[in-house]
Design a protein around this motif. Sequence first.
Motif, PDB file in Angstrom:
ATOM      1  N   TRP A  32      55.212  40.962  64.223  1.00  9.63           N
ATOM      2  CA  TRP A  32      54.470  40.307  63.328  1.00  9.63           C
ATOM      3  C   TRP A  32      55.063  40.569  61.756  1.00  9.63           C
ATOM      4  CZ3 TRP A  32      50.354  37.608  65.042  1.00  9.63           C
ATOM      5  CH2 TRP A  32      49.772  38.040  66.361  1.00  9.63           C
ATOM      6  N   SER A  33      54.799  39.725  60.937  1.00 12.72           N
ATOM      7  CA  SER A  33      55.168  39.775  59.419  1.00 12.72           C
ATOM      8  C   SER A  33      53.797  39.508  58.682  1.00 12.72           C
ATOM      9  CB  SER A  33      55.855  38.836  59.020  1.00 12.72           C
ATOM     10  OG  SER A  33      55.483  37.505  59.014  1.00 12.72           O
ATOM     11  N   VAL A  34      53.361  40.405  57.702  1.00 13.31           N
ATOM     12  CA  VAL A  34      52.288  40.242  56.881  1.00 13.31           C
ATOM     13  C   VAL A  34      52.555  39.258  55.782  1.00 13.31           C
ATOM     14  CG1 VAL A  34      50.614  41.519  55.358  1.00 13.31           C
ATOM     15  CG2 VAL A  34      51.336  42.533  57.399  1.00 13.31           C
ATOM     16  N   LEU A  64      48.613  37.500  59.549  1.00  6.85           N
ATOM     17  CA  LEU A  64      49.633  37.880  60.389  1.00  6.85           C
ATOM     18  C   LEU A  64      50.252  36.765  60.980  1.00  6.85           C
ATOM     19  CD1 LEU A  64      47.991  41.228  61.823  1.00  6.85           C
ATOM     20  CD2 LEU A  64      49.641  41.157  59.878  1.00  6.85           C
TER      21      LEU A  64
END
Length: 84
Positions: A32-34, A64
Amino acid sequence: MTLTDVHRTTIERWLDEHWRGKATCPAGHDDWSVAPNLSFMPGFMVGADGTRIAHEAGFTFVLLTCRQCGYVAFLDAKMMGLTG
């Protein structure tokens, strides 16, 4: 609003406390990336004059994104302690 280091620490802590184990997207990925900013979605109010966009009824959230497939999870920033 751009996320600060304090916001990112709060998000990471919240995810560690609430997402037990590996959090996966519906396709089974766990990378995941924020998003770098909080996002806002206005609400809608229905009244005698019809429906209108109502910013006071909206909510702020953290995005996310799965780095593998692009699935996006919307997490309520208020629940995470980022907004009042």
